[in-house]
Design a protein around this motif. Structure first.
Motif, PDB file in Angstrom:
ATOM      1  N   ALA A  69     -63.916  85.885  11.347  1.00  0.00           N
ATOM      2  CA  ALA A  69     -62.708  85.060  11.154  1.00  0.00           C
ATOM      3  C   ALA A  69     -63.063  83.766  10.425  1.00  0.00           C
ATOM      4  CB  ALA A  69     -62.076  84.746  12.505  1.00  0.00           C
ATOM      5  N   LEU A  70     -64.174  83.148  10.826  1.00  0.00           N
ATOM      6  CA  LEU A  70     -64.583  81.919  10.138  1.00  0.00           C
ATOM      7  C   LEU A  70     -64.994  82.222   8.701  1.00  0.00           C
ATOM      8  CD1 LEU A  70     -66.708  79.898  12.740  1.00  0.00           C
ATOM      9  CD2 LEU A  70     -64.595  79.166  11.627  1.00  0.00           C
ATOM     10  N   PHE A  71     -65.667  83.371   8.500  1.00  0.00           N
ATOM     11  CA  PHE A  71     -66.118  83.707   7.145  1.00  0.00           C
ATOM     12  C   PHE A  71     -64.939  83.776   6.176  1.00  0.00           C
ATOM     13  CE2 PHE A  71     -66.998  87.048   3.925  1.00  0.00           C
ATOM     14  CZ  PHE A  71     -67.869  86.301   3.148  1.00  0.00           C
ATOM     15  N   SER A 125     -73.863  87.896   5.180  1.00  0.00           N
ATOM     16  CA  SER A 125     -73.619  88.019   6.623  1.00  0.00           C
ATOM     17  C   SER A 125     -72.122  88.108   6.915  1.00  0.00           C
ATOM     18  CB  SER A 125     -74.240  86.837   7.375  1.00  0.00           C
ATOM     19  OG  SER A 125     -73.631  85.637   6.955  1.00  0.00           O
ATOM     20  N   GLY A 126     -71.315  87.425   6.099  1.00  0.00           N
ATOM     21  CA  GLY A 126     -69.875  87.462   6.297  1.00  0.00           C
ATOM     22  C   GLY A 126     -69.297  88.839   6.027  1.00  0.00           C
ATOM     23  N   PHE A 127     -69.674  89.424   4.894  1.00  0.00           N
ATOM     24  CA  PHE A 127     -69.181  90.777   4.582  1.00  0.00           C
ATOM     25  C   PHE A 127     -69.727  91.792   5.590  1.00  0.00           C
ATOM     26  CE2 PHE A 127     -68.119  89.036   0.364  1.00  0.00           C
ATOM     27  CZ  PHE A 127     -66.860  89.595   0.188  1.00  0.00           C
ATOM     28  N   HIS A 128     -70.974  91.556   6.018  1.00  0.00           N
ATOM     29  CA  HIS A 128     -71.563  92.453   7.031  1.00  0.00           C
ATOM     30  C   HIS A 128     -70.769  92.360   8.335  1.00  0.00           C
ATOM     31  CE1 HIS A 128     -74.660  94.892   8.841  1.00  0.00           C
ATOM     32  NE2 HIS A 128     -74.894  93.986   9.770  1.00  0.00           N
ATOM     33  N   SER A 129     -70.381  91.147   8.708  1.00  0.00           N
ATOM     34  CA  SER A 129     -69.630  90.977   9.966  1.00  0.00           C
ATOM     35  C   SER A 129     -68.262  91.644   9.890  1.00  0.00           C
ATOM     36  CB  SER A 129     -69.473  89.485  10.304  1.00  0.00           C
ATOM     37  OG  SER A 129     -68.548  88.868   9.434  1.00  0.00           O
ATOM     38  N   LEU A 130     -67.750  91.775   8.685  1.00  0.00           N
ATOM     39  CA  LEU A 130     -66.454  92.442   8.507  1.00  0.00           C
ATOM     40  C   LEU A 130     -66.603  93.967   8.386  1.00  0.00           C
ATOM     41  CD1 LEU A 130     -64.955  89.943   5.930  1.00  0.00           C
ATOM     42  CD2 LEU A 130     -63.929  90.458   8.140  1.00  0.00           C
ATOM     43  N   GLY A 131     -67.841  94.434   8.369  1.00  0.00           N
ATOM     44  CA  GLY A 131     -68.090  95.875   8.241  1.00  0.00           C
ATOM     45  C   GLY A 131     -67.745  96.393   6.855  1.00  0.00           C
ATOM     46  N   ALA A 132     -67.842  95.513   5.846  1.00  0.00           N
ATOM     47  CA  ALA A 132     -67.396  95.901   4.498  1.00  0.00           C
ATOM     48  C   ALA A 132     -68.529  96.364   3.591  1.00  0.00           C
ATOM     49  CB  ALA A 132     -66.675  94.720   3.841  1.00  0.00           C
ATOM     50  N   LEU A 133     -69.788  96.231   4.032  1.00  0.00           N
ATOM     51  CA  LEU A 133     -70.910  96.559   3.145  1.00  0.00           C
ATOM     52  C   LEU A 133     -71.314  98.026   3.272  1.00  0.00           C
ATOM     53  CD1 LEU A 133     -73.182  93.417   3.669  1.00  0.00           C
ATOM     54  CD2 LEU A 133     -71.674  93.904   1.742  1.00  0.00           C
TER      55      LEU A 133
END
Lengths: 263, 365
Positions: free
Chosen positions: A109-111, B166-174
């Motif tokens: 969410a922050l990203f 890390s952001g795209f990874h956290s979204l499961g998009a990679l």
């Protein structure tokens, strides 16, 4: 070039003193920490589950927009644009997100809120605004640039309404960040809802306020963010008191006069 | 001949090299994507050969040498810096040094302007997520057509960082294996590095010039990170672009898709394209299987590559595409084909439902 005046349908501003809307000024409540602590009931009549989760720049943009759009829903969502000046981007959110990486659990969410354009997302979703958006995250006088571009889009006939926003989350939050800007300022946001001449008449509180951009003359220099904030404050003060105003402006993005006509 | 906005000069850097190397590599079916650990996260990535090119100063020093800015420097151009995040080495979680560029895009724009030696009449910074580059070109086009500036310089920059990965990874998009746009087995995007510089001017086209004849944008008003499932938002931008170009769908030779290779983006995009072309779209392609997703700079890089493919009269293959997806039924091919009509509709979509489209048309000699 079409240089017709555009109508000011509504406006709002959120600063250290309180919330200004057409015909109203409300001071912050006791114990309320100014713009960064703005609360949902001060902005929206009904609950919006995302409000409390919004990052500071997004919350400021959403709040200023919602106040300006209160009672002034866009005439046609696909012909309504959002033009945002956000000179410091989303740096406070960047720093919060970096902390979440350091903590081993990056926050999705922050990203998503680390993008400066994140500040228009909830405005579009909540108010169903589907036209073009441009986010000016710096450069010469981002508010004047957004205002000029929005006015020209109205004059071109592409848009019926344009929401012009300015959001500055201030500097106190990131004094230690690697930013060249070491000035001190508090959070601030404002919104102007502009309409093309073909749009219905403005609300009673702004009986005939209009803005004209004149690209002539030898206007004053507008080189710093502080200068631009002063200009916006003058514009909002004039709208609040229904006073006419002609402000000379010289920035890279705009050279000429912003003329506000109220009657 | 009627005036139009023309890309007079261009240079880019991406995982496959400069403009010429990248064009030839894509036509040869080469991908820069290599399965490898990226900043400790196991993803495929598309790095520059020389990681110094991920640094703003180095990248633009190199790009400035590849275009002739002498005349532009005397013309006081409009300068637009387009990026989603730009050079954010100072925001990396393990950064200790303070001798890094400011993370503020406003400061980076000044730096690019200084490196390239441009003294702009006006500087703008446009950050419309992954559509930043194409929106910057659209804004430049709008202002040049109104003759507010004699020319415009648009610069785009976005690179791989731990912050973004890390952001795209956290979204499961990679993708764990590498981007496969529009393929039935696609499983996510691959990030890439990219920088680009373009000089635009509003003038009468000469023989063989490519003209930007239309552009439009829209917002899905739907979700913070996911695309609209209906594709209507991107359709509005595409249809608006054709309308203000004065061109019918049958006059479009190819579609350069955003084509990230996520399940939902490509399905949404196929719907938008089928809506725009009444289920009879021209050949479609994506470049992200070759150079990765270069974020806000990506739409500028891909626009410049699209223009080059138009010049070469060849629609490039969509690299890593092998198996058509019945859920994304558009004519994508793993092989290069010739243009029947010399025009490309370029599409781009970003987080927050930000959609943009632009039409490139080749003027006949």
């Amino acid at each position: 070039m079409n240089n017709a005046a555009v109508t000011v349908r509504s406006f709002s501003s959120i600063d250290g003193a309180g919330i200004t809307t057409p015909g109203s000024f409300v001071s912050w409540e006791s114990g309320q920490a100014g713009p960064r602590d703005i609360r949902r009931p001060q902005v929206l009549p009904a609950p919006y589950i995302s409000f409390g989760k919004l990052a500071l720049p997004d919350k400021l943009a959403f709040s200023a927009s919602s106040l300006a759009l209160r009672g002034n829903a866009p005439i046609n969502p696909e012909n309504t644009g959002i033009f945002l000046g956000i000179p410091r981007g989303s740096l406070s959110t960047d720093l919060l997100y970096r902390e979440s990486i350091r903590g081993g659990t990056p926050s999705p969410a922050l990203f998503s809120a680390t993008l400066p354009s994140s500040a228009v997302t909830d405005i579009a979703i909540y108010h169903r605004i589907k036209g073009p958006d441009v986010v000016f995250a710096g450069g010469d006088a981002p508010f004047c640039t957004a205002l000029q571009y929005g006015v020209m889009m109205l004059q071109s006939g592409r848009l019926i309404d344009a929401l012009i926003l300015f959001v500055d989350e201030g500097t106190a939050i990131f004094r230690n960040a690697a930013s060249a800007d070491k000035t001190t300022s508090s959070p601030y946001a404002c919104a102007l809802l502009l309409g093309a001449c073909s749009a219905p008449p403005p609300p009673l509180s702004l009986q005939s306020a209009s803005i004209t951009l004149e690209r002539i003359g030898t206007p004053d220099d507008l080189s710093s963010l502080e200068d631009e904030r002063k200009l916006i404050s003058r514009l909002i003060a004039a709208l609040r008191t229904a006073a006419s105003l002609r402000i000379p402006v010289s920035s890279g993005g705009f050279k000429g006069y912003i003329s506000l006509h109220c009657s | 001949m009627e005036k139009g906005v023309i890309i007079e000069q261009r240079a880019l850097l991406c995982a496959l090299g400069g403009l010429h190397e990248t064009t030839q590599s894509i036509l040869s079916g080469i991908s820069a994507i290599r399965p490898a650990p990226c900043f400790t996260i196991p993803v495929a990535h598309a790095p520059f050969e020389d990681r110094r090119l991920r640094e703003l100063d180095n990248a633009f020093s190199l790009l400035a040498d590849r275009v002739d800015l002498v005349e532009v420097r005397n013309k006081r151009p409009l300068f637009i810096y387009a990026a989603a995040k730009g050079d954010i080495r100072s925001l990396e979680p393990d950064t200790m040094t303070r001798a890094l560029p400011s993370p503020l895009l406003a400061d980076q724009a000044k730096q690019v302007s200084r490196i390239t030696g441009i003294t702009p009449a006006s500087t703008m910074v446009i950050s419309n997520a992954c559509a930043s580059g194409i929106v910057a070109v659209a804004v430049a086009k709008f202002l040049l057509e109104r003759e507010m500036y004699s020319c415009a310089v648009v610069a785009g920059f976005d690179v791989i960082s731990r912050f973004v990965t890390s952001g795209f990874h956290s979204l499961g998009a990679l993708s764990p294996t590498g981007a496969r746009p529009f393929d039935a087995t696609r499983d996510g995007l691959t990030l890439g590095d990219g920088a680009a510089l373009a000089v635009l001017r509003f003038r009468e086209p000469s023989g063989g010039d490519t003209v930007i004849t239309g552009a439009d944008q829209s917002n899905d008003a739907n979700h913070r990170t996911g695309p609209s499932r209906s594709g209507r938002g991107l359709y509005l931008a595409a249809a608006g672009t054709l309308k203000n170009s004065g061109v019918g769908p049958e006059q479009v030779g190819a579609v350069k898709c955003h084509g990230t290779a996520t399940v939902y983006n490509d399905a949404m995009e196929a719907k938008a394209i089928n809506l725009c072309f009444a289920d009879r779209p021209p050949p479609c392609f994506s470049m992200k299987g070759a150079i990765g997703h270069t974020s806000g700079a990506g739409s500028l890089i891909e626009l410049l590559l699209a223009e080059e493919f138009l010049r070469l009269k060849t629609i490039p293959p969509t690299i890593n595409f092998t198996m058509p997806d019945p859920e994304a039924p558009i004519p994508v091919s793993g092989k290069a084909v010739s243009f029947a009509i010399p025009s490309i509709l370029c599409l781009s979509a970003g987080f927050g439902g930000l959609n943009a489209a632009l039409l490139l048309e080749k003027r006949r000699s």
